[in-house]
Each structure stands twice: as C-alpha cells, then as structure tokens.
Motif scaffolding. Structure first.
Motif, short mmCIF file in Angstrom:
data_model
loop_
_atom_site.label_atom_id
_atom_site.label_comp_id
_atom_site.label_asym_id
_atom_site.label_seq_id
_atom_site.Cartn_x
_atom_site.Cartn_y
_atom_site.Cartn_z
N UNK A 48 -5.71 -4.60 -13.39
CA UNK A 48 -6.42 -5.84 -13.71
C UNK A 48 -5.48 -7.04 -13.73
N UNK A 49 -4.29 -6.87 -14.28
CA UNK A 49 -3.35 -8.00 -14.43
C UNK A 49 -2.21 -7.95 -13.42
N UNK A 50 -2.34 -7.10 -12.40
CA UNK A 50 -1.34 -7.01 -11.32
C UNK A 50 0.06 -6.78 -11.88
N UNK A 51 0.16 -5.84 -12.81
CA UNK A 51 1.45 -5.50 -13.41
C UNK A 51 2.01 -4.24 -12.74
N UNK A 52 3.30 -4.18 -12.65
CA UNK A 52 3.97 -3.00 -12.10
C UNK A 52 4.13 -1.97 -13.20
N UNK A 53 3.71 -0.74 -12.92
CA UNK A 53 3.88 0.35 -13.87
C UNK A 53 5.01 1.23 -13.35
N UNK A 54 6.03 1.40 -14.17
CA UNK A 54 7.16 2.22 -13.79
C UNK A 54 6.71 3.64 -13.47
N UNK A 55 7.39 4.28 -12.54
CA UNK A 55 7.09 5.67 -12.21
C UNK A 55 7.73 6.63 -13.20
N UNK A 56 8.71 6.16 -13.92
CA UNK A 56 9.42 7.02 -14.87
C UNK A 56 8.96 6.75 -16.29
N UNK A 57 8.81 7.81 -17.05
CA UNK A 57 8.49 7.66 -18.46
C UNK A 57 9.77 7.26 -19.18
N UNK A 58 9.70 6.18 -19.95
CA UNK A 58 10.91 5.64 -20.58
C UNK A 58 11.42 6.54 -21.70
N UNK A 59 10.52 7.00 -22.57
CA UNK A 59 10.94 7.80 -23.71
C UNK A 59 9.77 8.67 -24.15
#
Length: 125
Positions: A48-59
């Motif tokens: 919806x907000x054209x945000x990039x979602x990382x492919x890696x889980x941070x923690x």
C-alpha cells in the motif's frame, strides 16, 4: 552513506536546496511480527505504501515472533515533509496494532555505492 536529517546539504522548505545525485531520505521500520496474520497484514501495508520489505528476518525472539525490516524512501520530498510522512507511517503501523523494535528515525542518504540495488522495489527499472 547515511547521516542526520539536519546535515548541511539537506533540502528544507526554507533553504532552496534540492535532492540530487541519488540523495534521498529514508526511514527503517523494525516491525515485530507475532504470527501469520501480522505477516499478511504487513505485506499489504508494504504494498500500500510502496515500502521495501527486507528478505532477511532481522531478529527472532524466544516466543516465535521476529523483527521484519521495512524501508520508506523519497527522492523528492523536503526534510520536513519526509519527517511528517515518516510520522504518519508510524501512526498507521501503530493504529493497525504493530509494535516496533525501536522507534523509526529519519536518515539522509548522501551517497549510495549501488543505487541500482533498489531500482526493483522503487519501480525504476
């Protein structure tokens, strides 16, 4: 290279400077995902907000939840406008029941060693 949003080269409403040479503002959101429902809702928000979602889980955490990183970016907004946008996104996440690993902070990117890396999620080709 990322720096503070009050850097001397930051374009504001009052100083007449513009974003050039790939410079941009960005905010990183470390969102806590507790279950598959959260994951699905987060995917919809990112779209919806054209945000990039990382492919890696941070923690990951002992309870099975994890921290998913998302990035919002602008190559056109002035500092004050992007801060307002970041604050509005934060409020949307909170209103929809998400929690953050830490409070999102606006950064000013003055140089990117591989600007092409982001072209896909920014729809730049």
């Amino acid at each position: 290279i990322e720096t503070v949003p009050w850097h001397q080269d930051v374009p504001t409403k009052d100083n007449g400077k513009i974003l050039e040479n790939g410079r941009h503002f960005e905010t990183h959101f470390g969102v806590i995902v507790r279950n598959q429902d959260d994951e699905a809702r987060l995917l919809m928000l990112a779209d919806e907000f054209k945000m990039h979602m990382s492919r890696n889980i941070f923690k990951t955490y002992d309870d099975g939840s994890y921290c998913q990183m998302l990035t919002a970016r602008s190559y056109t907004m002035k500092a004050e406008v992007f801060q307002e946008y970041s604050d509005a996104l934060t409020a949307v996440f909170e209103h929809r029941g998400f929690m953050f690993r830490k409070r999102p902070v606006v950064e000013f990117a003055i140089w990117d060693s591989d600007g092409r890396h982001d072209h896909t999620w920014l729809n730049l080709g």
